[in-house]
Design an enzyme around this catalytic site. Structure first.
Site, PDB file in Angstrom:
ATOM      1  N   ILE A  64     137.226  37.270  39.337  1.00  0.00           N
ATOM      2  CA  ILE A  64     136.747  35.961  38.903  1.00  0.00           C
ATOM      3  C   ILE A  64     135.906  36.127  37.638  1.00  0.00           C
ATOM      4  O   ILE A  64     135.416  37.223  37.353  1.00  0.00           O
ATOM      5  CB  ILE A  64     135.927  35.302  40.052  1.00  0.00           C
ATOM      6  N   CYS A  65     135.802  35.038  36.866  1.00  0.00           N
ATOM      7  CA  CYS A  65     134.876  34.959  35.722  1.00  0.00           C
ATOM      8  C   CYS A  65     135.332  35.873  34.574  1.00  0.00           C
ATOM      9  O   CYS A  65     136.464  35.751  34.096  1.00  0.00           O
ATOM     10  CB  CYS A  65     133.457  35.277  36.200  1.00  0.00           C
ATOM     11  N   ALA A  66     134.484  36.791  34.128  1.00  0.00           N
ATOM     12  CA  ALA A  66     134.867  37.689  33.035  1.00  0.00           C
ATOM     13  C   ALA A  66     135.759  38.827  33.522  1.00  0.00           C
ATOM     14  O   ALA A  66     136.476  39.445  32.715  1.00  0.00           O
ATOM     15  CB  ALA A  66     133.618  38.264  32.368  1.00  0.00           C
TER      16      ALA A  66
END
Lengths: 184, 184
Positions: B101-103
């Site tokens: 998830i995310c970066a």
């Protein structure tokens, strides 16, 4: 100066309900103190072990706000603590912000008596614990005077953003809403 | 037998992104192992100190799934770890579930090379890190083959419920969706 909020973690706290507001409030620059009820190491309802900043008994003075997460047995542990009930009442007397989510509005806040005459919400089903003087609503986040309540893990970020609005302003809350990629 | 997922916590992990899936997956009865990348005590991007179950180096065999949270410097710490990149590749070779998830989709997963030819998402702006062989999409949770990716703290519960669907079935995910009081 940044506002200060104490998050009280009892054994069995609901992890999302506790951690999401700590994260979001710190993103807003608010001074968040994680206070363990019965020790500095606290284990959540789903086994996540967190190191608190302080033990609640060591907290000096009253913060601008307090927050009680839910979870079982976290919420019943908060309700059973005379120190927590006393803190809720002292915060309320000074018109400071008292906030809770999930079972905690219907347990510790209900027990403290501060909800009388107020609108509040809680985890679905726990509303049966509210006395007749409390107006239950199914809204996901409810603010009535100095009391903010919310429903469960799924509303924890919305709840946290409402606290940011109160403690750091609407603009900060709007920026964080985008930064967190909150569901539109 | 319950499926097993390893959640890898590096220093500076994003707290909501890590804790929400751990919580939701454990609610589903999935065996969640919290593995610290460089030690058993790991501090998140917003100062939350969590005790992991094991150190990643002590993990025996391959779990059914791995999950890489985002956050800074958590995501760059995962990307910089040869052990993490190697684990991603071995999981992928065996067609086991690799999730981030995310970066982290745009850092560790991108670096591992497993996203080539796949659709994926990541934190807004990080898509510039995807190579031309990756099809970026703005959907909040994306599954392509054995890879599941998502966007940020605000999509962490949706992402976790998708993992539950994969590891414990749609019915379990639907029950949890209601129990968590997820925004309709």
């Amino acid at each position: 100066m940044a506002k200060k909020i104490a998050v009280i973690l009892a054994e069995g706290f609901e992890e999302i309900e506790a951690i999401a507001p700590i994260d979001v409030l710190r993103r807003a620059g608010i001074d968040v103190i994680v206070a363990g009820l019965s020790g500095k190491t606290v284990t959540g309802a789903h086994g996540v072990k967190v190191e608190a900043d302080i033990v609640l008994g060591d907290m000096k003075g009253l913060p601008d706000a307090i927050f009680l997460p839910g979870g079982l047995p976290g919420a019943t542990n908060l309700e059973a603590s005379p120190a927590v009930i006393d803190l809720i009442r002292r915060m309320h007397q000074e018109k400071r912000l008292v906030t809770a989510i999930c079972a905690s509005p219907a347990l510790a806040l209900q027990k403290s008596g501060i909800l009388e005459g107020k609108r509040a919400t809680c985890y679905p089903g726990y509303e049966k614990n509210f006395s007749s003087g409390v107006t239950f609503t199914e809204e996901r986040v409810v603010k009535d005077g100095n009391v903010i309540t919310s429903r469960g893990p799924g509303s924890a970020i919305e709840f946290a953003l409402k606290l940011v609005e109160e403690l750091a302003g609407k603009e900060k809350a709007a920026i964080l809403n985008r930064g967190l990629v909150v569901k539109p």
